[in-house]
Design an enzyme around this catalytic site. Structure first.
Site, PDB file in Angstrom:
ATOM      1  CB  CYS A 105      -0.928   0.004   1.220  1.00 36.58           C
ATOM      2  SG  CYS A 105      -0.021   0.131   2.778  1.00 36.58           S
ATOM      3  CG  ASP A 156      13.695  26.371 -33.109  1.00 34.66           C
ATOM      4  OD1 ASP A 156      14.072  27.548 -33.071  1.00 34.66           O
ATOM      5  OD2 ASP A 156      14.261  25.476 -33.766  1.00 34.66           O
ATOM      6  CG  ASP A 174      16.006  25.052 -30.054  1.00 31.32           C
ATOM      7  OD1 ASP A 174      15.924  26.284 -30.192  1.00 31.32           O
ATOM      8  OD2 ASP A 174      15.902  24.244 -30.993  1.00 31.32           O
TER       9      ASP A 174
END
Length: 761
Positions: free
Chosen positions: A13, A459, A655
């Site tokens: 659990c 881009d 980038d």
């Protein structure tokens, strides 16, 4: 620091998750630990100089769980067993030690279920002689029932007693604790009645025994866990399929001295294990074979099925100089390639690692479930004890029986299994499903945040466009002359013209006195005629009038195209327009994003006129032009300051800062490694349509998670009062502990089944 994912056995659990994380975080050398209940794994970042894998194993063992290290020599497998398998590469995907351990666990669980089920049936039949008169009298004997129940209690249910160790050692509790205390209470009460019947005999009536309750609850809960484990296996099929794709051998070419060599250089073909392939080896691949590792083609060409990596169903044509990906399938031709990446560095190995880490990571929404679970189990104990006290002192006769039954029912019904599975199960299934489509999600948090994106920055070069110039317009009969001259140039625009001539099967002519004029164009002689190719400035310097062609030039430039003027003997004979054109799917992808109410921006270093021409074709109104590489992240930050949730999509090294700055960075898989490393999500093929797929997967995943959490919370909140007996004074309704165990198992299975719906997203 080393970052690795390990299998963990014995979790039941969300409280187990919290316990293991707490134990690992207190272990010297561990920087961070994230435990996932659904995938039964732990993502651990640790310093190998301070703590070893065996040290991590011991720490987890101390909490009552079992961590399986990937290095079999770290202590999880005896050395004598390793020595029996010298021919096997223990670190190879085919060995997959954690999976072997899990299969062993399933077999053991199955054996316990069979034996425990048979014994429980006999206990149940013997406990109710008034119902089953055909049962032999010996089964009705209390001592016989004790004898049959004891192995179920302490062998079949042995895994639940780790919960008692938690209470003693860490003052914590989990599902195991609830089950252990509940079943032991019923068992030891029945033992006491069996051994000291006179003490419990009141008014000539023997009190009820609860051996059947104890045995059947343990078997039912174990049965629920068994089905849960099997269905979890279905959820992690994406990883298994990826691992199964890896070939086992490679055919390499080597000379008599054992060095890489092709056929022409005396190379001989040798078949070796995939683990023996080294960077630089020359490998031959024939039609129908899998490409063993990543590399670059040196001889030949072929059509290659890359669908297992990119999700693209159409084969891709590859020729000398092109990169190939390991485990993809060669469809037609035979070719030779040089290995550039092997072992853990291959694209497929990186994909497997990324999917494993995504499935083992936590989404922010899961913190709610973990926080609730940390308080929930102790609260259940308070409710259970309070229930026992109220029924014992204020309940009807036999008060102790009512108190004990309700006490056990509360403990069993309240196990927070479904709560622990609600989030990670959905994340595991959806990330695996996404990977099969060529969408790699680095972590669960990214999958959740993608649901909230309202702004996307694209881009231009390599993302919206193909990233390489192509010829778009030819005015006049100039292709043969222009291509013949440009064939001497290495400029990308020149290459575009030469490629166009090859497509059109135009024969190139011999040129002389070639000269490149930096920034302006080129000149050469062809059939004793002077040829000039280039800009207006080149024409002006050579006193060539462009007035008659000016309207065409301006029209092409307004479309964002670069115009190359062709002149022979100081007279213009035509124009060639070159541009980095939009990808075929860009317009459709932009339309789909707008339909999802997402603002789309285009980011580029191009001049504003060229940028807006491309944006107009793509259907983008918001343009950020003339942005230098080091300023891209600033533009992302500006939009974030306006309260927008921003996703940045790019493919280049320049980038990377913007991808990192954005709330979600999405890299095109055709781009650079650094862009992929900086991004949260990688699209393995340069298809912008996949961006909408990412958002769709995220939204559906979050919907499933919220459904899971709702039903998990609702189940516990609704049934704990029923188990405590609040309905008995009004309707005479009790919740038998056996039915509580069935309900608990069903709640976990329902969460798993609901999550598995994500496989069909």
């Amino acid at each position: 620091m080393k970052k690795e994912t390990y299998k963990v056995q014995g979790m039941h659990c969300a409280s187990c998750v919290a316990t293991i994380e707490r134990v690992l975080s207190k272990t010297a050398g561990v920087h961070s630990a994230s435990v996932n209940f659904a995938s039964e794994s732990a993502l651990i970042k640790f310093d190998e100089n301070i703590v070893s894998e065996s040290g991590l194993e011991k720490a987890v063992e101390g909490a009552g769980y079992h961590l399986i290290s990937k290095n079999v020599n770290a202590g999880s497998v005896p050395k004598e067993e390793v020595m029996k398998m010298p021919e096997m590469d223990m670190n190879s995907p085919q060995h997959n030690h954690p999976e072997m351990e899990q299969e062993k666990q399933i077999k053991k669980m199955k054996l316990k279920l069979i034996i425990g089920g048979i014994l429980s049936v006999f206990v149940f039949l013997g406990s109710f002689p008034e119902w089953f008169s055909f049962v032999p009298e010996i089964l009705n004997n209390n001592w016989t029932l004790l004898l049959l129940t004891t192995p179920v209690q302490f062998w079949v249910g042995s895994q639940f007693y780790s919960g008692l160790r938690l209470v003693v050692k860490y003052r914590a509790a989990d599902m195991n604790t609830l089950i252990a205390i509940g079943t032991l209470a019923a068992y030891f009460y029945s033992v006491a009645v069996t051994i000291f019947p006179a003490f419990f005999n009141r008014g000539g009536m023997m009190p009820a025994l609860y051996f059947d309750t104890s045995a059947i609850i343990i078997v039912l809960i174990l049965l629920g866990k068994y089905f849960e484990v099997l269905m979890k296996g279905r959820a992690s099929e994406a990883i298994k399929k990826l691992i199964g794709l890896q070939p086992k051998t490679a055919k390499i070419l080597r000379d008599p001295e054992g060095k890489p060599a092709s056929y022409g250089a005396g190379g001989t073909e040798i078949e070796i294990s995939i683990s023996e392939v080294q960077v630089g080896d020359l490998i031959i691949v024939r039609p129908g074979e899998k490409i063993p590792v990543d590399g670059k083609i040196t001889e030949g060409d072929s059509e290659i099925d890359e669908s297992m990596v990119t999700g693209e169903s159409m084969p891709v044509h590859k020729k000398a100089g092109d990169l190939v990906i390991g485990s993809t399938i060669n469809k037609f031709g035979t070719f030779i390639f040089r290995a550039t990446k092997v072992g853990k560095d291959t694209v497929l190995s990186q994909i497997i690692k990324m999917v494993e880490e995504a499935q083992g990571s936590k989404a922010p929404i899961q913190r709610l479930a973990d926080l609730v679970s940390s308080y929930f189990v102790p609260a259940v104990f308070v409710v259970a004890v309070s229930t026992f006290i109220v029924w014992f002192f204020f309940g009807p006769d036999p008060a102790f029986t009512f108190a004990l039954v309700n006490f056990v029912a509360v403990l069993i019904i309240a196990c927070p299994c479904a709560l622990g599975l609600a989030t990670p199960m959905a994340i595991m299934v959806s990330s695996g499903s996404a990977a099969s489509r060529g969408i790699l999600i680095k972590d669960a948090a990214s999958l959740e945040i993608a649901d909230k994106i309202d702004t996307i920055i694209l881009d231009k070069t390599g993302t919206l466009t193909y990233g390489k110039p192509v010829v778009t317009d030819i005015l006049g009969d100039v292709l043969q002359i222009s291509a013949s001259v440009e064939n001497k140039s290495e400029h990308s625009l020149a290459q575009a013209i030469v490629n166009k001539a090859k497509e059109e099967k135009v024969n190139l002519l011999r040129v002389e006195n070639f000269q490149a004029i930096s920034g302006h164009g080129v000149s050469a002689e062809l059939n004793e005629k002077k040829v000039l190719l280039g800009t207006r400035k080149l024409m002006a310097d050579n006193k060539i009038n462009t007035a008659t062609w000016e309207e065409n030039i301006i029209n092409l430039e307004n479309q964002g195209k670069t115009v190359i003027i062709s002149a022979v003997n100081n007279e213009i004979i035509g124009l060639i327009a070159v541009a980095d054109v939009l990808k075929k799917e860009s317009i459709e992808a932009i339309r789909a994003l707008k339909e999802n109410n997402i603002d789309v921006w285009m980011l580029t270093g191009d001049n504003d006129r060229t940028a807006r021409a491309i944006a107009l074709q793509a259907g983008i109104e918001n343009v950020l032009s003339e942005v230098l590489p080091d300023k891209k992240s600033e533009k992302v930050r500006e939009l974030q300051k306006q309260g927008k949730i921003v996703a940045m999509i790019g493919d280049g090294i320049n980038d990377a800062p913007a991808l990192t700055q954005a709330d979600i960075g999405i890299a095109m898989g055709e781009g650079t490694d650094i862009a992929m490393e900086s991004a949260n999500i990688t699209l393995m093929r340069g298809d912008l349509i996949l961006i909408s797929e990412v958002i769709k997967i995220s939204r559906r995943t979050m919907r499933i998670i919220k459904q899971n959490l709702f039903w998990a919370f609702f189940y516990n909140i609704a049934f704990i009062p029923v188990a405590a007996g609040v309905l008995y004074p009004f309707f005479g309704i009790f919740l038998n502990p056996i039915f509580a165990a069935i309900a608990m198992a069903f709640s976990s299975i329902s969460v798993v089944l609901n999550s598995l719906r994500l496989r069909k997203v």
